[in-house]
Design an enzyme around this catalytic site. Structure first.
Site, PDB file in Angstrom:
ATOM      1  N   ASP A 108      -1.893 -11.861   5.484  1.00 35.45           N
ATOM      2  CA  ASP A 108      -3.348 -11.975   5.668  1.00 35.45           C
ATOM      3  C   ASP A 108      -3.797 -13.400   5.978  1.00 35.45           C
ATOM      4  O   ASP A 108      -4.925 -13.620   6.423  1.00 35.45           O
ATOM      5  CB  ASP A 108      -4.084 -11.478   4.421  1.00 35.45           C
ATOM      6  CG  ASP A 108      -4.078  -9.962   4.312  1.00 35.45           C
ATOM      7  OD1 ASP A 108      -3.875  -9.297   5.349  1.00 35.45           O
ATOM      8  OD2 ASP A 108      -4.267  -9.438   3.203  1.00 35.45           O
ATOM      9  N   GLN A 119       0.827  -1.206   0.000  1.00 32.16           N
ATOM     10  CA  GLN A 119       0.000   0.000   0.000  1.00 32.16           C
ATOM     11  C   GLN A 119       0.863   1.258   0.000  1.00 32.16           C
ATOM     12  O   GLN A 119       0.584   2.212  -0.720  1.00 32.16           O
ATOM     13  CB  GLN A 119      -0.955  -0.020   1.195  1.00 32.16           C
ATOM     14  CG  GLN A 119      -2.009  -1.116   1.075  1.00 32.16           C
ATOM     15  CD  GLN A 119      -2.927  -1.192   2.283  1.00 32.16           C
ATOM     16  OE1 GLN A 119      -2.753  -0.464   3.256  1.00 32.16           O
ATOM     17  NE2 GLN A 119      -3.893  -2.080   2.231  1.00 32.16           N
TER      18      GLN A 119
END
Length: 426
Positions: free
Chosen positions: A313, A167
Site C-alpha cells: 500500500d 484478506q
C-alpha cells in the site's frame, strides 16, 4: 479539490488516524464475540464505517462516536439474516473477510459494493470457501460482485494460497473457526498477520508454523477492550514528506509497527533515511512505537521479493520519495498493484509524470529516475485514496500549486489529512 503549496519545512508532533486493518477486525470480531467489546482509536473512515453498517443490518448493536466504538457481541450464531443486500462501499477488506464469516452462517446473504469493488477479483477467496462447502455465486462464476452466499456446515481444509494475501488468509481462517476439524493456510510469503494477533487477543488459539497458520473449528471469541494504534500506512505519507522536504523533522506518536507492515521503515532506512523507533511497547498483541523521522539525503534502491507484501500500500508514496533520491529506484514483483482501488502501476506513472517525474511502468512495477525537480500540476486521484495522498506529498516539493481532483477518496483511510498537512507544513 485539494490544493497543495510547496513547503519550506515539515515540523511538529502528530498522531495519525487508527489502523484501518485493525479497526475492521475489531468490529468484526467484537460482533462475533460473546459480550461487549469496546474500541478506542477506531478509524472513522468510509471503509470501516461500511463494516459497521453491514453488522448493524444483521442485528448487531454498535454505538460509534468518532474514534470510540462499543459493540454488543451476540456470539458466532447471533447474527440475523439481513433483509437487504450488504453494501461494503469501497472496502475490499470488508467484502473478503465477511465472505469467510458469511460462509459459516445458516442463512442467505448478498454482498455488493461500489464500481471499484465490482472490478476487484473475488475468486481467490470464493474458491477455497467453496472447497470448504459454502454455496457462493457471483458474476463470472464468482470472480466479481455481487456475491450470493448461502453458508452452512463447513469442512476444514489445508489450503495452499497462490498469493500472499491477508484478506484471502483471513477469510479462510474465519470460516475455519466454525468448520469441522483443522483449517490451515500456507502462503508463498508472509502476509499481514493482524487477524492472527487479534483472534488471539479475543481468546482464540492460533498455531503458526513458518508460512502456515492453522485454527481448529468450534472456538469462541470473548468480548474485550481494544486499543487501535495509528496506521503505519497513513504515517508513511508523513514519513515521505519529511524525507523529501529539506530541513524537516517529525515525531509521529502511537504507530503500529507490526513486522508484516513495516516494509516502509526498511525501505526508508535502505535509501539512507533517518527513522528511529522510540517507546516500543505491545498493545493487544500488536507492537506499537513512536517514530522520530528526520530529513535525509536519499539514494535509489531495488525493491522486490518478500518485502513487497509488507509495503504494497505504500508503493505510491515510495515512488514519490524515489523522485528525490540520487540514482534510480526499481520496484519489481508488485503485480498486486494492478488489482487495488485502481491499477496503481498505471495510475502512479500517469499522475507522477504530470509533475515532470521520470517514471516508467513495467509489467510488475516501475522504474523511477532521480533526482528530479517537480512542477505543480492538476492531478486526478481516480477515486483512489492512496494516489490522492501520495500526489499531495509530491505537491509539497513541486514548484507552484498542485490541485488534486476527486480528493474526497482520501477520507477512506485518513480523515483530516489536508488539515494535518497544513498544520505541519511551514
Amino acid at each position: 479539490m485539494l490544493r497543495v503549496q510547496q513547503a519550506k519545512q515539515i515540523k511538529g508532533t502528530v498522531r495519525v488516524p487508527g489502523d484501518k486493518s485493525i479497526s475492521h477486525r475489531a468490529v468484526m470480531f467484537g460482533a462475533l464475540a460473546e459480550g461487549t467489546t469496546t474500541i478506542e482509536g477506531f478509524l472513522p473512515g468510509a471503509d470501516c464505517l461500511s463494516t459497521i453498517s453491514c453488522f448493524r443490518r444483521m442485528g448487531i448493536e454498535i454505538e460509534q462516536q468518532g474514534d470510540a466504538v462499543t459493540v454488543q457481541g451476540k456470539g458466532w450464531y447471533g447474527l440475523q439474516e439481513p433483509s437487504q443486500h450488504l453494501d461494503v462501499g469501497n472496502s475490499g477488506t470488508t467484502i473478503r473477510l465477511m465472505a469467510g464469516i458469511m460462509a459459516t452462517q445458516p442463512f442467505h446473504v448478498v454482498m455488493e459494493g461500489d464500481e471499484s469493488i465490482a472490478k476487484r477479483p473475488m475468486r481467490r477467496v470464493i474458491g477455497p470457501l467453496r472447497q470448504m462447502g459454502a454455496k457462493i455465486d457471483g458474476r463470472k462464476d464468482g470472480e466479481y460482485t455481487p456475491l450470493s452466499i448461502r453458508g452452512g456446515k463447513l469442512q476444514g481444509i489445508a489450503y495452499q494460497s497462490p498469493v500472499a494475501s491477508a484478506q484471502v488468509k483471513s477469510a479462510i481462517m474465519l470460516a475455519g473457526l466454525q468448520a469441522k476439524g483443522v483449517t490451515s493456510v500456507t502462503e508463498p510469503h508472509l502476509s499481514r498477520d493482524h487477524t492472527e494477533r487479534m483472534l488471539q487477543a479475543f481468546g482464540v488459539q492460533v498455531v503458526r508454523d513458518g508460512l502456515t497458520v492453522s485454527v481448529e473449528g468450534g472456538q469462541k471469541l470473548k468480548g474485550r477492550a481494544i486499543s487501535v494504534p495509528g496506521d503505519i500506512s497513513s504515517a508513511a505519507f508523513l514519513i515521505a514528506a519529511v524525507m523529501v522536504v529539506p530541513g524537516s523533522s517529525l515525531l509521529i506518536e502511537n504507530v503500529g509497527i507490526n513486522p508484516s507492515r513495516t516494509g516502509i521503515i526498511d525501505v526508508v532506512k535502505a535509501m539512507g533515511g533517518s527513522l528511529e523507533l522510540l517507546n516500543e511497547r505491545i498493545v493487544n498483541e500488536e507492537p506499537v512505537a513512536d517514530l522520530l523521522v528526520t530529513h535525509s539525503e536519499l539514494h535509489g534502491i531495488e525493491i522486490a521479493g518478500d518485502i513487497i507484501p509488507r509495503l504494497i500500500d505504500e508503493i505510491p508514496v515510495i515512488a514519490v520519495m524515489a523522485t528525490q533520491a540520487k540514482g534510480q529506484t526499481v520496484i519489481r514483483d508488485a503485480e498486486e498493484l494492478k488489482v487495488k482501488e485502481t491499477d496503481r502501476i498505471a495510475t502512479v506513472v500517469s499522475q507522477l509524470s504530470k509533475f515532470g517525474a521520470k517514471v516508467t511502468p513495467t509489467d510488475d512495477g516501475m522504474i523511477i529516475g532521480g533526482k528530479t525537480g517537480l512542477t505543480g500540476a492538476i492531478i486526478d486521484s481516480m477515486g483512489d485514496h492512496r494516489i490522492g495522498m501520495a500526489m499531495a506529498i509530491a505537491g509539497l516539493i513541486a514548484e507552484g500549486e498542485t490541485k488534486i481532483e476527486n480528493d474526497e477518496a482520501i477520507d477512506v483511510s485518513f480523515p483530516g489529512f489536508h488539515d494535518l498537512l497544513v498544520k505541519i507544513s511551514q
